[in-house]
Design a protein around this motif. Structure first.
Motif, PDB file in Angstrom:
ATOM      1  N   LEU A 135       0.836  -1.191   0.000  1.00  0.00           N
ATOM      2  CA  LEU A 135       0.000   0.000   0.000  1.00  0.00           C
ATOM      3  C   LEU A 135       0.877   1.249   0.000  1.00  0.00           C
ATOM      4  CD1 LEU A 135      -2.527  -1.152   2.748  1.00  0.00           C
ATOM      5  CD2 LEU A 135      -2.787  -1.334   0.271  1.00  0.00           C
TER       6      LEU A 135
ATOM      7  N   TYR B 189      -9.755   5.929  -1.178  1.00  0.00           N
ATOM      8  CA  TYR B 189      -9.650   7.370  -0.973  1.00  0.00           C
ATOM      9  C   TYR B 189     -10.248   7.754   0.379  1.00  0.00           C
ATOM     10  CZ  TYR B 189      -9.202   7.123  -6.057  1.00  0.00           C
ATOM     11  OH  TYR B 189      -8.810   6.798  -7.340  1.00  0.00           O
TER      12      TYR B 189
ATOM     13  N   SER C  70      -5.164   9.417  -0.920  1.00  0.00           N
ATOM     14  CA  SER C  70      -5.272   8.246  -1.781  1.00  0.00           C
ATOM     15  C   SER C  70      -4.357   7.154  -1.250  1.00  0.00           C
ATOM     16  CB  SER C  70      -4.860   8.582  -3.218  1.00  0.00           C
ATOM     17  OG  SER C  70      -5.694   9.571  -3.768  1.00  0.00           O
ATOM     18  N   CYS C  71      -4.741   5.931  -1.499  1.00  0.00           N
ATOM     19  CA  CYS C  71      -3.913   4.786  -1.119  1.00  0.00           C
ATOM     20  C   CYS C  71      -3.974   3.798  -2.276  1.00  0.00           C
ATOM     21  CB  CYS C  71      -4.424   4.156   0.162  1.00  0.00           C
ATOM     22  SG  CYS C  71      -3.539   2.665   0.662  1.00  0.00           S
ATOM     23  N   ALA C  72      -2.859   3.668  -2.964  1.00  0.00           N
ATOM     24  CA  ALA C  72      -2.778   2.774  -4.113  1.00  0.00           C
ATOM     25  C   ALA C  72      -2.214   1.436  -3.673  1.00  0.00           C
ATOM     26  CB  ALA C  72      -1.891   3.393  -5.187  1.00  0.00           C
TER      27      ALA C  72
ATOM     28  N   CYS D  23      -3.226   3.994   5.591  1.00  0.00           N
ATOM     29  CA  CYS D  23      -4.217   3.090   5.025  1.00  0.00           C
ATOM     30  C   CYS D  23      -3.839   1.662   5.397  1.00  0.00           C
ATOM     31  CB  CYS D  23      -4.343   3.260   3.524  1.00  0.00           C
ATOM     32  SG  CYS D  23      -2.829   2.987   2.580  1.00  0.00           S
TER      33      CYS D  23
ATOM     34  N   ARG E  97     -13.703   3.689  -2.665  1.00  0.00           N
ATOM     35  CA  ARG E  97     -12.702   2.852  -3.309  1.00  0.00           C
ATOM     36  C   ARG E  97     -13.039   2.673  -4.770  1.00  0.00           C
ATOM     37  NH1 ARG E  97     -12.571  -2.579  -0.143  1.00  0.00           N
ATOM     38  NH2 ARG E  97     -11.098  -3.198  -1.788  1.00  0.00           N
TER      39      ARG E  97
ATOM     40  N   LYS F 177      -9.006   0.551 -10.143  1.00  0.00           N
ATOM     41  CA  LYS F 177      -7.738   1.279  -9.987  1.00  0.00           C
ATOM     42  C   LYS F 177      -6.954   0.810  -8.765  1.00  0.00           C
ATOM     43  CE  LYS F 177      -9.295   5.510 -12.272  1.00  0.00           C
ATOM     44  NZ  LYS F 177      -9.484   6.978 -12.149  1.00  0.00           N
ATOM     45  N   LYS F 178      -7.511  -0.117  -8.003  1.00  0.00           N
ATOM     46  CA  LYS F 178      -6.860  -0.623  -6.796  1.00  0.00           C
ATOM     47  C   LYS F 178      -6.501   0.532  -5.854  1.00  0.00           C
ATOM     48  CE  LYS F 178      -4.884  -4.768  -8.934  1.00  0.00           C
ATOM     49  NZ  LYS F 178      -3.628  -5.549  -9.155  1.00  0.00           N
ATOM     50  N   THR F 179      -7.430   1.407  -5.642  1.00  0.00           N
ATOM     51  CA  THR F 179      -7.169   2.609  -4.854  1.00  0.00           C
ATOM     52  C   THR F 179      -8.331   2.871  -3.897  1.00  0.00           C
ATOM     53  OG1 THR F 179      -5.864   3.560  -6.661  1.00  0.00           O
ATOM     54  CG2 THR F 179      -6.630   5.069  -4.949  1.00  0.00           C
TER      55      THR F 179
END
Length: 125
Positions: free
Chosen positions: A3, A81, A20-22, A97, A73, A77-79
């Motif tokens: 993450l 917010y 954001s957390c990718a 996150c 989420r 995008k595998k993200t």
């Protein structure tokens, strides 16, 4: 899953930020995602969580942020917010996150398996 959190910064009281957390790795949609926050010398505290589907019925918020923060989420995008509005100086913290492979919207940091590196949010008065 790995993450990477971003989006922190300095903002005046009453302002807004979006974190954001990718995620990298497989099966992002199989994880409950959450945001926690931590101030120096204090334990990491739950802020918000979102279930696997991301629907409005699968979110949970700490009382301190309810009505001001929104977690969402995008599984494509595998993200995940965290939209933070009406920020207060007491929201100043490092925000992390986290991902949990189990069902449910846990509020304990011990329930989460994976953590991002944290992003600092500073709210000035």
């Amino acid at each position: 899953v790995q993450l990477q959190a971003s989006g922190g910064g300095l903002v005046q009281a009453g302002g807004s930020l979006r974190l954001s957390c990718a995620a990298s790795g497989r099966a992002f949609s199989g994880y409950t995602m959450a945001w926690f926050r931590q101030t120096p010398g204090k334990e990491r505290v739950f802020a918000a969580a979102i279930g696997r589907s991301g629907g409005s019925g699968s979110t949970s918020y700490a009382d301190s942020v309810k009505g001001r923060f929104t977690i969402s989420r995008d599984n494509a995008k595998k993200t995940v917010y965290l939209q933070m509005n009406s920020l207060k100086p007491e929201d100043t913290a490092v925000y992390y996150c986290a991902a949990d492979g189990d069902y449910g919207l846990g509020r304990s940091s011990a329930e989460y398996d994976y953590w991002g590196q944290g992003t600092l949010v500073t709210v000035s008065s």
